[in-house]
Structure formats: structure tokens, C-alpha cells
Design an enzyme around this catalytic site. Structure first.
Site, mmCIF file in Angstrom:
data_model
loop_
_atom_site.group_PDB
_atom_site.id
_atom_site.type_symbol
_atom_site.label_atom_id
_atom_site.label_comp_id
_atom_site.label_asym_id
_atom_site.label_seq_id
_atom_site.Cartn_x
_atom_site.Cartn_y
_atom_site.Cartn_z
ATOM 1 N N TYR A 109 0.968 -1.291 -0.160
ATOM 2 C CA TYR A 109 0.044 0.013 -0.033
ATOM 3 C C TYR A 109 0.806 1.265 0.171
ATOM 4 O O TYR A 109 0.519 2.049 -0.850
ATOM 5 C CB TYR A 109 -0.897 -0.222 1.271
ATOM 6 C CG TYR A 109 -1.927 1.127 1.330
ATOM 7 C CD1 TYR A 109 -3.033 0.950 0.694
ATOM 8 C CD2 TYR A 109 -1.781 2.318 1.975
ATOM 9 C CE1 TYR A 109 -4.043 1.954 0.734
ATOM 10 C CE2 TYR A 109 -2.720 3.068 2.263
ATOM 11 C CZ TYR A 109 -3.954 3.103 1.705
ATOM 12 O OH TYR A 109 -4.971 3.752 1.558
ATOM 13 N N ALA A 110 1.988 1.370 0.758
ATOM 14 C CA ALA A 110 2.558 2.311 1.080
ATOM 15 C C ALA A 110 3.412 2.613 -0.363
ATOM 16 O O ALA A 110 3.539 3.767 -0.677
ATOM 17 C CB ALA A 110 3.833 2.264 1.931
ATOM 18 N N LYS A 113 0.843 4.331 -3.091
ATOM 19 C CA LYS A 113 0.664 5.455 -2.818
ATOM 20 C C LYS A 113 1.822 6.343 -2.791
ATOM 21 O O LYS A 113 1.611 7.669 -3.387
ATOM 22 C CB LYS A 113 0.167 5.704 -1.363
ATOM 23 C CG LYS A 113 -1.177 5.029 -1.028
ATOM 24 C CD LYS A 113 -2.246 5.325 -2.047
ATOM 25 C CE LYS A 113 -3.630 4.788 -1.600
ATOM 26 N NZ LYS A 113 -4.562 5.388 -2.251
#
Length: 208
Positions: A109-110, A113
Site C-alpha cells: 500500500y505504501a 501510494k
């Protein structure tokens, strides 16, 4: 959501699409164009989480998150940019996250993003001359079904979870969807025409 907009006197048309699938995206944008006219505002808000520590994270967990957040934003932006540049006006708003700065258990996810933020900067540089701005919004903790699922996954009551998070937020509360909607509304407006290539952290305080 479309029904709510129509009931309030607006015009809306709901289209379902798999943002990670090129053909699905093309068909969805064609339907929007046919129903409402050329799209001039795009908000890339589709998202999923597959949280896990790196040694437990499967290739599928990685690919699913990348495909929805990063590939999906690319496909959507690429599909609508022709309409925007032709119109001489466009607003692309990508939903990033404070997790772009790194977060335990969210390597996928990091990374997605953080990639969105770089993608946003590139779009701003490429499309600005055609009247198209590109910006990212990086929410902090927002009270949603997704964060409720996170609380459930770690075996914590959601209200207790929110209270614990709020204790570390300068404005002493967690965010709600309207906080993101207001920021999005500004970036989508004509008044934001001189704002491009920016990441707006909507997190109740500075992220350090």
C-alpha cells in the site's frame, strides 16, 4: 451515490468498472462521455488493502494493491486526458495516503501510494500546458469501512481504535469522508487552476 446526487437536483450516471482492466476502463469512460459529456474531472479513489508484514505478504497481495491503486490510476488518467486536453480544462485528483511515507505491515500500500505521488507530479508537468492540473490528496486516518475492517482484523473495538488514533492527532479527532470531499471539491474547481503537482495532506496536523 448517484441516487443521492439526483435527489439533490444534480445529474449523475453510475458506471461499474474494474479500474485495473484496460478494456473495462475504456468502456466506462465511453459510457460517461455518452451520458454526461466529455469528462473533465477525474478523482482516482478506487482502493483496496491487503496488509501484512513483508515475510507474510503474498505476490497476489502485492499485485492486487498495485493493480488497483497504481495501474488503475494510470489507466483512468490516460483514458480521460484526451478529453481534457481537447477541452483545454481538466482536473486529475489522485488519492494517496500518509502511508506513502511508510507504514508497518503495508509495504504494498505504501509503495503504491508513494508511486501515485510521483505519477501526479509527472502528470502536472506533462498536461499543464493544456489546462489540466494534477494533484494528490494524502488522507490521514479517515473513519471508513476500510479502517473499521483494520480494527476488526487486529481484534479491537472500532470506537476504542479511533480514540487511540485521535490521541496522536493535533486536532484531536479522526477524519471523516467529508474532510476529503471538501479538499477534493477545491482541487476540482476553476479556482484551483494555479495549483498543480501538489500533495495535500488532510490528516489533522503535520506529518513528521
Amino acid at each position: 451515490m448517484a441516487d443521492t446526487i439526483i435527489e439533490a437536483g444534480g445529474t449523475a450516471h453510475a458506471v461499474g468498472a474494474d479500474v485495473s482492466d484496460e478494456t473495462s476502463v475504456q468502456k466506462a469512460v465511453e459510457q460517461v462521455n455518452a451520458a454526461l459529456g466529455a469528462p473533465v474531472v477525474l478523482v482516482n479513489n478506487a482502493g483496496v488493502i491487503r496488509d501484512n508484514l513483508l515475510f507474510k505478504m503474498s505476490t497476489g497481495d502485492w499485485d492486487t494493491v498495485m493493480n488497483v491503486h497504481l495501474r488503475g490510476s494510470f489507466l483512468m488518467a490516460r483514458e480521460v486526458q484526451a478529453y481534457m486536453t481537447h477541452s483545454g480544462f481538466g482536473r486529475i485528483i489522485n488519492l494517496s495516503s500518509v502511508s506513502a511515507l511508510g507504514n508497518r505491515g503495508q509495504a504494498n500500500y505504501a509503495a503504491a501510494k508513494a508511486g501515485l505521488q510521483g505519477f501526479t507530479m509527472s502528470l502536472a508537468l506533462e498536461l499543464g500546458k493544456d489546462g489540466v492540473t494534477a494533484n494528490a490528496i494524502a488522507p490521514g486516518f479517515i473513519e471508513t469501512e476500510m479502517t473499521a475492517a483494520t480494527a476488526a482484523r487486529i481484534g479491537m473495538d472500532f470506537d476504542e481504535f479511533k480514540a487511540k488514533v485521535a490521541a496522536d492527532i493535533p486536532v484531536a479527532r479522526v477524519g471523516v469522508p467529508d474532510d476529503i470531499a471538501h479538499a477534493t471539491s477545491f482541487l476540482a474547481s476553476e479556482g484551483a487552476g494555479f495549483v498543480s503537482g501538489q500533495v495535500l495532506y488532510v490528516a489533522g496536523g503535520p506529518k513528521v
